[in-house]
Write a protein that holds these residues in place. Structure first.
Motif, PDB file in Angstrom:
ATOM      1  N   LEU A   1      10.837  12.579   4.181  1.00  0.00           N
ATOM      2  CA  LEU A   1      10.707  12.567   2.722  1.00  0.00           C
ATOM      3  C   LEU A   1      11.841  13.358   2.077  1.00  0.00           C
ATOM      4  O   LEU A   1      12.145  14.474   2.470  1.00  0.00           O
ATOM      5  CB  LEU A   1       9.361  13.187   2.314  1.00  0.00           C
ATOM      6  N   ILE A   2      12.429  12.745   1.101  1.00  0.00           N
ATOM      7  CA  ILE A   2      13.465  13.452   0.341  1.00  0.00           C
ATOM      8  C   ILE A   2      13.054  13.439  -1.128  1.00  0.00           C
ATOM      9  O   ILE A   2      12.830  12.383  -1.715  1.00  0.00           O
ATOM     10  CB  ILE A   2      14.835  12.761   0.514  1.00  0.00           C
ATOM     11  N   LEU A   3      12.903  14.632  -1.671  1.00  0.00           N
ATOM     12  CA  LEU A   3      12.538  14.727  -3.087  1.00  0.00           C
ATOM     13  C   LEU A   3      13.698  15.372  -3.830  1.00  0.00           C
ATOM     14  O   LEU A   3      14.323  16.300  -3.327  1.00  0.00           O
ATOM     15  CB  LEU A   3      11.313  15.628  -3.279  1.00  0.00           C
ATOM     16  N   GLN A   4      13.928  14.901  -5.020  1.00  0.00           N
ATOM     17  CA  GLN A   4      14.956  15.565  -5.807  1.00  0.00           C
ATOM     18  C   GLN A   4      14.466  15.789  -7.225  1.00  0.00           C
ATOM     19  O   GLN A   4      13.921  14.879  -7.850  1.00  0.00           O
ATOM     20  CB  GLN A   4      16.218  14.719  -5.820  1.00  0.00           C
TER      21      GLN A   4
ATOM     22  N   LYS B   1       0.839  -1.189   0.000  1.00  0.00           N
ATOM     23  CA  LYS B   1       0.000   0.000   0.000  1.00  0.00           C
ATOM     24  C   LYS B   1       0.883   1.252   0.000  1.00  0.00           C
ATOM     25  O   LYS B   1       0.633   2.213  -0.703  1.00  0.00           O
ATOM     26  CB  LYS B   1      -0.873  -0.024   1.250  1.00  0.00           C
ATOM     27  N   ALA B   2       1.941   1.131   0.789  1.00  0.00           N
ATOM     28  CA  ALA B   2       2.866   2.254   0.894  1.00  0.00           C
ATOM     29  C   ALA B   2       3.476   2.559  -0.461  1.00  0.00           C
ATOM     30  O   ALA B   2       3.538   3.702  -0.891  1.00  0.00           O
ATOM     31  CB  ALA B   2       3.968   1.919   1.885  1.00  0.00           C
TER      32      ALA B   2
ATOM     33  N   GLU C   1      12.535   8.291  -0.481  1.00  0.00           N
ATOM     34  CA  GLU C   1      13.300   9.139  -1.383  1.00  0.00           C
ATOM     35  C   GLU C   1      12.730   9.004  -2.785  1.00  0.00           C
ATOM     36  O   GLU C   1      12.566   7.898  -3.295  1.00  0.00           O
ATOM     37  CB  GLU C   1      14.770   8.723  -1.370  1.00  0.00           C
ATOM     38  N   GLN C   2      12.430  10.146  -3.361  1.00  0.00           N
ATOM     39  CA  GLN C   2      11.761  10.128  -4.657  1.00  0.00           C
ATOM     40  C   GLN C   2      12.381  11.153  -5.592  1.00  0.00           C
ATOM     41  O   GLN C   2      12.696  12.276  -5.181  1.00  0.00           O
ATOM     42  CB  GLN C   2      10.272  10.437  -4.428  1.00  0.00           C
ATOM     43  N   HIS C   3      12.535  10.770  -6.830  1.00  0.00           N
ATOM     44  CA  HIS C   3      13.041  11.724  -7.824  1.00  0.00           C
ATOM     45  C   HIS C   3      11.910  12.184  -8.736  1.00  0.00           C
ATOM     46  O   HIS C   3      11.066  11.387  -9.126  1.00  0.00           O
ATOM     47  CB  HIS C   3      14.122  11.069  -8.689  1.00  0.00           C
TER      48      HIS C   3
ATOM     49  N   VAL D   1      12.998   6.094  -5.434  1.00  0.00           N
ATOM     50  CA  VAL D   1      14.374   5.637  -5.427  1.00  0.00           C
ATOM     51  C   VAL D   1      14.598   4.677  -4.266  1.00  0.00           C
ATOM     52  O   VAL D   1      15.284   3.672  -4.389  1.00  0.00           O
ATOM     53  CB  VAL D   1      15.333   6.840  -5.302  1.00  0.00           C
ATOM     54  N   ASP D   2      13.995   5.010  -3.168  1.00  0.00           N
ATOM     55  CA  ASP D   2      14.261   4.201  -1.990  1.00  0.00           C
ATOM     56  C   ASP D   2      13.185   4.444  -0.955  1.00  0.00           C
ATOM     57  O   ASP D   2      12.712   5.574  -0.815  1.00  0.00           O
ATOM     58  CB  ASP D   2      15.618   4.634  -1.402  1.00  0.00           C
ATOM     59  N   TRP D   3      12.787   3.423  -0.255  1.00  0.00           N
ATOM     60  CA  TRP D   3      11.934   3.659   0.899  1.00  0.00           C
ATOM     61  C   TRP D   3      12.138   2.584   1.926  1.00  0.00           C
ATOM     62  O   TRP D   3      12.304   1.417   1.598  1.00  0.00           O
ATOM     63  CB  TRP D   3      10.482   3.815   0.490  1.00  0.00           C
TER      64      TRP D   3
END
Ligand SMILES: Nc1nc2c(ncn2[C@@H]2O[C@H](COP(=O)(O)OP(=O)(O)OP(=O)(O)O)[C@@H](O)[C@H]2O)c(=O)[nH]1
Length: 394
Positions: free
Chosen positions: A386-389, A2-3, A343-345, A330-332
């Motif tokens: 949360l890390i967005l790039q 779900k995540a 982490e999301q791009h 990218v990563d969770w």
């Protein structure tokens, strides 16, 4: 799982779905709050200046750990729409006095749209005319413009709505009938964003005195150019729809909402709600069109009296975020304290889009990040780091 789904659909946070008017209040608060968000301790990477590679610049990164979320109780007064006569005149001079009245085909339409975009930008950038206001200075990289095509049957209320939005009457005489020329109905400038509204005649009521052959070409050309707008607004008279439904209008609404268009946002506007006495009837109409996935959102408005128009404007202002951005998770991972680290791009093709997404000193990505972070927190009911790039496609 779900995540994962929730995170990969981060895009839905920037592009609210249909029916969101139910959540409007929540959304509005967020919107107001986001404008007051500032990075707390943005670390400036000392190496930035030595890196021509924009993917390495620290401002393109949002890290929720660097933000504090301000109090929801503060709110700001919405800005009034401004009508910039000079911009409109310049755009009209540059855009329509040329040889665009000959109907050509797609290339021509695309060329026209490029020219328009440039004309808008140039109009905004040119030094002020002698008699112009000196109130705004917009740097090229900060200027955003959004084109909105308005489709509706005659009398749906396209002019009234545009007039209300831009705050001045658009000269009725400048509107022509029997033509597929897409006229600028009005240009609304708010801060660094310009929204340009276009009329899209010739799409449904096309039988006014043309020879069949000529008409067919015109109709085709009108449809192909509709795809060039960032936003397409389908507007109809809901009062009339409840009393004397018009099958052509219903067909148009269904046709435009049948399929989602990844390159264009479409919204449906139920206009003239002031004439509808039983507000319950409005819900019936919403119900009737609820299975149309092509519409991002439905608005109930009165273009004449103004109800709902501010919401619509705000919604459009948020659309400066360009479409077609790729999201890559990218990563969770779940940390020992129970929180999530995600982490999301966000990947774009164009430098200009990247600039818009990052915003001035990272303000836009910051806003997006805060909103996404809040939403994720409320979905997962736990802390989220949360890390967005923002990245340019290699
Ligand atoms: N009560 C009410 N009347 C409206 C509203 N919007 C438009 N009207 C009226 O509806 C009529 C048509 O409005 P316009 O804005 O001229 O419609 P249009 O879509 O631009 O029409 P065309 O020029 O024929 O394409 C006018 O008499 C408006 O005053 C509304 O929200 N409420």
């Amino acid at each position: 799982m779900k995540a994962l789904r929730a995170v990969t659909s981060l895009s839905s946070l920037y592009l609210p779905q249909a029916h969101t008017f139910y959540h409007h209040h929540h959304h509005h608060l967020l919107f107001v709050r986001l404008f007051s968000v500032q990075p707390q301790q943005r670390q400036n990477d000392p190496d930035d200046s030595h890196h021509p590679d924009p993917n390495n610049s620290s401002e393109s990164v949002f890290d929720s750990a660097q933000f504090s979320i301000p109090d929801t109780s503060s709110s700001s007064t919405p800005q009034q729409p401004t009508w910039d006569v000079n911009h409109r005149q310049r755009v009209e001079r540059m855009f329509f006095n040329n040889d665009f009245h000959q109907d050509k085909f797609k290339e021509e339409e695309e060329r026209r749209s490029r020219i328009l975009a440039r004309a808008l930008l140039e109009a905004a950038l040119e030094g002020p005319d002698e008699d112009a206001d000196h109130d705004q200075e917009v740097k090229e990289e900060d200027q955003k413009s959004l084109s909105v095509g308005i489709i509706g049957a005659p009398n749906a209320g396209k002019s009234a709505l545009t007039n209300f939005m831009v705050g001045t009457k658009v000269a009725a005489v400048s509107r022509k009938t029997n033509t597929t020329t897409h006229e600028v109905l009005g240009v609304m400038t708010r801060g660094d964003t310009q929204i340009c509204f276009f009329d899209t005649p010739g799409l449904m009521f096309n039988g006014r005195g043309y020879l069949y052959k000529d008409m067919k070409v015109r109709v085709e050309s009108a449809w192909s150019s509709v795809n060039l707008y960032d936003v397409l607004m389908v507007i109809f008279d809901v009062h009339r729809h409840l009393t004397r439904p018009d099958s052509r209008v219903i067909r148009l609404i269904k046709h435009m909402g049948a399929e989602a268009n990844p390159k264009q946002m479409r919204i449906l506007c139920m206009n003239k709600v002031d004439l509808v006495e039983k507000k319950k009837d409005l819900l019936k109409v919403t119900e009737q069109f609820k299975d149309l996935p092509g519409y991002e959102r439905v608005f109930m408005i009165s273009g004449l009296k103004g109800s709902g128009v501010e919401d619509l404007t705000k919604y459009l202002m948020e659309k400066e975020i360009p479409y077609g951005i790729e999201h890559r998770l990218v990563d969770w991972k779940e940390l020992r304290d129970g929180s999530l680290r995600i982490e999301q791009h966000l990947i774009t093709n164009k430098l200009s889009q990247r600039k818009i997404l990052v915003g001035k000193n990272g303000s836009k990505i910051g806003r997006i990040g805060i909103e996404a972070n809040e939403e994720l927190r409320s979905i997962f009911k736990r802390d989220v780091h949360l890390i967005l790039q923002v990245r340019l496609k290699a």
